[in-house]
Every structure is written in structure tokens, then in C-alpha cells.
Design a protein around this motif. Structure first.
Motif, short mmCIF file in Angstrom:
data_model
loop_
_atom_site.label_atom_id
_atom_site.label_comp_id
_atom_site.label_asym_id
_atom_site.label_seq_id
_atom_site.Cartn_x
_atom_site.Cartn_y
_atom_site.Cartn_z
N GLU A 13 97.18 5.05 -1.99
CA GLU A 13 98.63 5.17 -2.19
C GLU A 13 99.38 4.01 -1.53
O GLU A 13 100.34 3.49 -2.10
N ILE A 14 98.92 3.57 -0.39
CA ILE A 14 99.58 2.45 0.31
C ILE A 14 99.45 1.17 -0.51
O ILE A 14 100.42 0.42 -0.66
N PHE A 15 98.27 0.92 -1.07
CA PHE A 15 98.07 -0.26 -1.91
C PHE A 15 98.96 -0.21 -3.14
O PHE A 15 99.59 -1.20 -3.51
N LEU A 16 99.03 0.95 -3.77
CA LEU A 16 99.86 1.10 -4.97
C LEU A 16 101.35 0.98 -4.66
O LEU A 16 102.11 0.43 -5.46
N LEU A 17 101.77 1.48 -3.51
CA LEU A 17 103.18 1.34 -3.11
C LEU A 17 103.56 -0.13 -2.99
O LEU A 17 104.65 -0.55 -3.42
N ASN A 18 102.69 -0.92 -2.42
CA ASN A 18 102.94 -2.35 -2.30
C ASN A 18 102.99 -3.01 -3.67
O ASN A 18 103.82 -3.88 -3.93
N ILE A 24 107.90 5.37 -5.44
CA ILE A 24 107.03 6.47 -5.00
C ILE A 24 106.66 7.42 -6.13
O ILE A 24 105.53 7.91 -6.19
N ASP A 25 107.58 7.67 -7.05
CA ASP A 25 107.27 8.59 -8.16
C ASP A 25 106.20 8.01 -9.08
O ASP A 25 105.26 8.71 -9.46
N LEU A 26 106.33 6.74 -9.41
CA LEU A 26 105.33 6.08 -10.26
C LEU A 26 103.98 6.01 -9.55
O LEU A 26 102.94 6.29 -10.15
N VAL A 27 103.99 5.68 -8.27
CA VAL A 27 102.76 5.57 -7.50
C VAL A 27 102.04 6.91 -7.42
O VAL A 27 100.82 6.99 -7.61
N ARG A 28 102.76 7.97 -7.16
CA ARG A 28 102.13 9.29 -7.08
C ARG A 28 101.55 9.72 -8.42
O ARG A 28 100.48 10.32 -8.48
N SER A 29 102.25 9.39 -9.51
CA SER A 29 101.74 9.71 -10.84
C SER A 29 100.46 8.95 -11.15
O SER A 29 99.46 9.54 -11.59
N ILE A 30 100.46 7.66 -10.90
CA ILE A 30 99.27 6.84 -11.16
C ILE A 30 98.11 7.28 -10.27
O ILE A 30 96.97 7.41 -10.73
N ASN A 31 98.39 7.52 -9.02
CA ASN A 31 97.35 7.92 -8.08
C ASN A 31 96.74 9.27 -8.49
O ASN A 31 95.53 9.46 -8.40
#
Length: 98
Positions: A13-18, A24-31
Motif C-alpha cells: 500500500e505504501i508503494f502504491l500510495l507513492n 487512497i481510494d484508488l490505492v485501496r481498490s487496486i491493492n
């Protein structure tokens, strides 16, 4: 395998946030999609392996068969992982070029 998937989910999640500028919404969905894909790959491979498993008559054959099976799933997951990293890096490069 469940613990590995959860660890990758939390740490990725940290990598995707960067990568996605803190969305955060997109990152949580992808993750979550990546985690579900990981679990489905493991479950599907296990079901297929059990369905087509040949007759095992000794402990040595069982260990050999399990080793081959685990090796195949680990290689499959590694290929999928590097594929995901490749495409995420492509997204990052295209973001930097803009």
C-alpha cells in the motif's frame, strides 16, 4: 500462503500510495484487487493440482510431487508479481514524462 498475501497487501500500500500521488481510494481498490487475484490464483492452482494428481505410493514420491507442485506455484506467482511491477513502473514513467 494467507499470511504472505496479507503481508504483501499491507506493505504494498505504501508503494502504491507513492505511485498514485496519495489517492487512497484508488490505492485501496487496486491493492484489494491484487490481493483477491493472489488468493484466487492459489486456490485455483491447488484445485487443478489436486484434481489431476497421480497415484503416490511412497513418501519419497509424495515429497517429490509436493516439491514440483510448490515450485510451479511459486514460479507462477513470481511471474505475476514481476508483471505487476513492470506495469506499475510503466505507469510511473508515463507520470514522470508529463
Amino acid at each position: 500462503m494467507i499470511k504472505i498475501g496479507w503481508l504483501v497487501y499491507k506493505n504494498g500500500e505504501i508503494f502504491l500510495l507513492n505511485l498514485f500521488d496519495g489517492n487512497i481510494d484508488l490505492v485501496r481498490s487496486i491493492n484489494m484487487i491484487l490481493l483477491i487475484g493472489y488468493y484466487l490464483t492459489n486456490i485455483g492452482y491447488a484445485i487443478i493440482t489436486i484434481a489431476y494428481w497421480g497415484h503416490v505410493s511412497s513418501l519419497g514420491e509424495m515429497v517429490g510431487s509436493l516439491s514440483k507442485t510448490l515450485g510451479k506455484i511459486i514460479l507462477l506467482l513470481a511471474v505475476l508479481h514481476y508483471n505487476n511491477i513492470f506495469w506499475l513502473k510503466q505507469i510511473e514513467k508515463s507520470k514522470l514524462l508529463k
